[in-house]
Design an enzyme around this catalytic site. Structure first.
Site, PDB file in Angstrom:
ATOM      1  CE  LYS A  11       0.804   1.668   4.297  1.00 48.83           C
ATOM      2  NZ  LYS A  11       1.356   3.022   4.583  1.00 48.83           N
ATOM      3  CG  ASP A 137      -0.940  -0.055   8.403  1.00 49.87           C
ATOM      4  OD1 ASP A 137      -1.812   0.811   8.629  1.00 49.87           O
ATOM      5  OD2 ASP A 137       0.251   0.207   8.176  1.00 49.87           O
TER       6      ASP A 137
END
Length: 296
Positions: A11, A137
């Site tokens: 990401k 996350d």
């Protein structure tokens, strides 16, 4: 199902704001997360022998409970009392200690894979609830795509997909400690905050240039990381000089990414970075916008 091949995607942060430091020591954040097509590969295989075995292609990565992959497997193993053992082969390609959630994405893939292999019947939401026990996350890495992350990063809202573009990702030959960055961030003394709302509006309008404009100074963690590692600023300036609409550090760094309208411009920038030896790892990639979970 006794064996499964998985991909764990990286990401980047299109925007990262820190609102305050909470009394429990965690930081309250507001971030726009975006999955990109850079990935690690994992192979999960059931074993008759009890226990969790992790093997990686990088000698310096732990293969015990200090690895998030191991923690993810152990979490489900203990909760459901699974029989036998499991072997996990991890091939790392996502840069390590780079602000790209590689470890969190690997853990997310293990949760997803074991849920399928052992027919545990957990929904995506239930997997995300377990993932936050491993790292802030991890729930996003289970969800993937374009999302607004709030709280400590675990409160997620799906967003319209990022407009088509080419993304140049460059990681210099240094590692950055996330703990170091947050411990040195003066969250209550920040002189500016990224225009997250402007980015959200640009995503809704599917306007890439407008999105890039609002991403200027879009990561408050740069206030800590860039003074400590000036190469990050050099990477940003190089990408901008090569025609990037914007360039930003991802997460706590040191990875920098630039957004380009054309792949040709991004390829030229790739060549400049490679010749200048400013980065150890360089990737040309695109946004991942498919809402369906495709780990395989």
């Amino acid at each position: 199902m006794d064996r499964m091949q998985l991909r764990a995607l990286a990401k980047i942060n299109l925007g990262l704001d820190v609102l305050r430091r909470r009394e429990d020591g965690y930081h309250e954040v507001r971030m726009i997360m975006q999955t990109v097509h850079i990935f690690d590969q994992l192979q999960l295989e059931k074993r008759r022998e009890e226990g969790i075995r992790v093997r990686t292609n990088l000698y310096y990565l732990p293969e015990n409970e200090n690895n998030l992959v191991f923690k993810a497997a152990k979490l489900l193993w203990e909760e459901f009392g699974l029989p036998g053992g499991i072997s996990i082969q991890l091939k790392k390609y996502i840069p390590v200690a780079a602000g790209m959630a590689g470890g969190s994405s690997d853990a997310a893939a293990v949760l997803f894979g074991m849920n399928r292999m052992y027919d545990l019947g957990l929904s995506m939401q239930e997997l995300m609830q377990r993932g936050v026990q491993i790292g802030a996350d991890v729930p996003y890495c289970i969800m993937r795509g374009t999302a607004l992350a709030e709280g400590i990063g675990e409160v997620l809202s799906p967003l319209p997909p990022m407009p088509p573009c080419t993304i140049l990702v460059a990681k210099p030959g240094i590692g950055v400690s996330t703990r170091f960055v947050f411990e040195n961030l003066k969250a209550n003394e920040l002189e500016y905050h990224p225009d997250i709302d402007g980015m959200l509006a640009a995503l809704k309008a599917q306007n890439l240039k407008e999105l890039a404009e609002h991403m200027d100074q879009g990561n408050v963690l740069e206030t800590v990381t860039i003074p400590a590692y000036p190469v990050i600023q050099k990477l940003k300036e190089t990408m901008l000089g090569c025609g990037a609409l914007t360039a930003l550090m991802s997460g706590s760094g040191p990875t920098v990414f630039g957004i380009f309208e054309s792949r040709q411009s991004a390829k030229r920038a790739y060549g400049v970075l490679k010749r200048g030896r400013l980065a150890k790892q360089i990737f040309l990639t695109t946004p991942y916008n498919n809402r369906r979970i495709k780990y395989e």
